[in-house]
Scaffold this motif. Structure first.
Motif, PDB file in Angstrom:
ATOM      1  N   SER A 153      22.558  29.058   3.060  1.00 30.43           N
ATOM      2  CA  SER A 153      24.139  29.657   3.195  1.00 30.43           C
ATOM      3  C   SER A 153      24.491  31.106   3.044  1.00 30.43           C
ATOM      4  CB  SER A 153      24.927  28.901   1.924  1.00 30.43           C
ATOM      5  OG  SER A 153      24.492  27.180   2.144  1.00 30.43           O
ATOM      6  N   ALA A 154      23.423  31.560   2.419  1.00 35.37           N
ATOM      7  CA  ALA A 154      23.628  33.090   2.211  1.00 35.37           C
ATOM      8  C   ALA A 154      23.129  34.040   3.182  1.00 35.37           C
ATOM      9  CB  ALA A 154      22.889  33.416   0.800  1.00 35.37           C
ATOM     10  N   SER A 155      22.604  33.438   4.395  1.00 31.88           N
ATOM     11  CA  SER A 155      22.391  34.265   5.582  1.00 31.88           C
ATOM     12  C   SER A 155      23.344  34.698   6.399  1.00 31.88           C
ATOM     13  CB  SER A 155      21.283  33.419   6.355  1.00 31.88           C
ATOM     14  OG  SER A 155      21.399  32.211   6.795  1.00 31.88           O
ATOM     15  N   LYS A 156      23.317  35.681   7.193  1.00 38.11           N
ATOM     16  CA  LYS A 156      24.343  36.043   7.871  1.00 38.11           C
ATOM     17  C   LYS A 156      24.550  35.125   9.159  1.00 38.11           C
ATOM     18  CE  LYS A 156      23.573  41.008   6.954  1.00 38.11           C
ATOM     19  NZ  LYS A 156      22.366  41.737   6.923  1.00 38.11           N
ATOM     20  N   ILE A 157      25.918  35.254   9.483  1.00 32.62           N
ATOM     21  CA  ILE A 157      26.240  34.440  10.584  1.00 32.62           C
ATOM     22  C   ILE A 157      25.596  34.651  11.890  1.00 32.62           C
ATOM     23  CG2 ILE A 157      28.227  33.638  11.945  1.00 32.62           C
ATOM     24  CD1 ILE A 157      30.021  33.964   9.461  1.00 32.62           C
ATOM     25  N   ARG A 158      25.237  35.893  12.118  1.00 31.93           N
ATOM     26  CA  ARG A 158      24.603  36.179  13.511  1.00 31.93           C
ATOM     27  C   ARG A 158      23.090  35.718  13.296  1.00 31.93           C
ATOM     28  NH1 ARG A 158      23.871  38.987  17.645  1.00 31.93           N
ATOM     29  NH2 ARG A 158      21.993  40.554  18.060  1.00 31.93           N
ATOM     30  N   ALA A 159      22.588  35.894  12.188  1.00 32.03           N
ATOM     31  CA  ALA A 159      21.216  35.239  11.928  1.00 32.03           C
ATOM     32  C   ALA A 159      21.069  33.799  12.079  1.00 32.03           C
ATOM     33  CB  ALA A 159      20.568  35.505  10.594  1.00 32.03           C
ATOM     34  N   LYS A 160      21.980  32.979  11.615  1.00 33.41           N
ATOM     35  CA  LYS A 160      22.412  31.658  11.783  1.00 33.41           C
ATOM     36  C   LYS A 160      22.304  31.347  13.368  1.00 33.41           C
ATOM     37  CE  LYS A 160      24.395  30.538   7.249  1.00 33.41           C
ATOM     38  NZ  LYS A 160      25.435  30.111   6.771  1.00 33.41           N
ATOM     39  N   PHE A 161      23.183  32.128  14.043  1.00 31.61           N
ATOM     40  CA  PHE A 161      23.234  31.648  15.384  1.00 31.61           C
ATOM     41  C   PHE A 161      22.083  32.136  16.104  1.00 31.61           C
ATOM     42  CE2 PHE A 161      24.383  33.522  19.447  1.00 31.61           C
ATOM     43  CZ  PHE A 161      25.015  32.342  19.986  1.00 31.61           C
ATOM     44  N   LEU A 162      21.567  33.027  15.919  1.00 33.98           N
ATOM     45  CA  LEU A 162      20.388  33.538  16.745  1.00 33.98           C
ATOM     46  C   LEU A 162      19.268  32.287  16.387  1.00 33.98           C
ATOM     47  CD1 LEU A 162      19.213  36.021  18.247  1.00 33.98           C
ATOM     48  CD2 LEU A 162      18.517  36.878  16.246  1.00 33.98           C
ATOM     49  N   TYR A 163      19.051  31.996  15.288  1.00 31.14           N
ATOM     50  CA  TYR A 163      17.802  31.057  14.903  1.00 31.14           C
ATOM     51  C   TYR A 163      18.425  29.762  15.428  1.00 31.14           C
ATOM     52  CZ  TYR A 163      14.822  33.983  12.125  1.00 31.14           C
ATOM     53  OH  TYR A 163      14.102  34.962  11.601  1.00 31.14           O
ATOM     54  N   ALA A 164      19.801  29.112  15.510  1.00 29.34           N
ATOM     55  CA  ALA A 164      20.029  27.930  15.880  1.00 29.34           C
ATOM     56  C   ALA A 164      19.697  27.929  17.510  1.00 29.34           C
ATOM     57  CB  ALA A 164      21.528  27.720  15.595  1.00 29.34           C
ATOM     58  N   THR A 165      20.154  28.969  18.145  1.00 30.38           N
ATOM     59  CA  THR A 165      19.977  28.970  19.666  1.00 30.38           C
ATOM     60  C   THR A 165      18.728  29.345  20.183  1.00 30.38           C
ATOM     61  OG1 THR A 165      20.627  31.168  19.644  1.00 30.38           O
ATOM     62  CG2 THR A 165      22.386  29.781  20.021  1.00 30.38           C
TER      63      THR A 165
END
Length: 143
Positions: free
Chosen positions: A97-109
């Motif tokens: 949860s504490a990770s940046k939104i950009r990182a979450k998006f990058l890892y998800a995609t």
């Protein structure tokens, strides 16, 4: 020059080292776990940390950052109810949860591109919190 495997999403590639380390984990049982990270500058998924064959699941979970995403594979050894030794490889997509939104998006995609390279994974877990990937979850899935 190290060969890299192209991932269709966002122009990310998977380093040759990722595939080689995974094959060592899968076939030679040299590693217990591998943690992968994305290097945005080089647009490459690369090996971040490796646990040797004696490493524990707790060592894997302790190696994951509290505030950044990672991918991990873990070779889980267990004994079945009829006393057979087995091994199952888990792929874990760690997105706290504490990770940046950009990182979450990058890892998800980018996840599917890495998964295609890691041939032989039995189970996949997505976790945003350590409880979602606890050893009990691993044991339950491996049955």
């Amino acid at each position: 020059m190290a060969m890299a495997f192209r991932m269709s999403t966002l122009g990310m590639s998977v380093s040759e080292e990722c595939k080689n380390m995974f094959m060592e984990l899968k076939k030679k049982k040299v590693h217990r776990f591998i943690v992968f990270k994305i290097d945005e500058r080089s647009k490459l998924v690369m090996v971040d940390q490796v646990g040797d064959s004696a490493a524990s699941y707790e060592e894997l979970t302790a190696s994951l950052p509290d505030d950044d995403c990672r991918y991990a594979v873990f070779d889980f050894d267990f004994v079945t109810v009829d006393n057979c030794r087995k091994s199952k490889i888990f792929f874990i997509a760690w997105s706290p949860s504490a990770s940046k939104i950009r990182a979450k998006f990058l890892y998800a995609t980018s996840k599917q591109g890495l998964r295609r390279v890691l041939d032989g994974v039995h189970y996949e877990l997505q976790a945003t919190d350590p409880t979602e990937m606890g050893i009990e979850v691993i044991r339950d899935r491996a049955k």
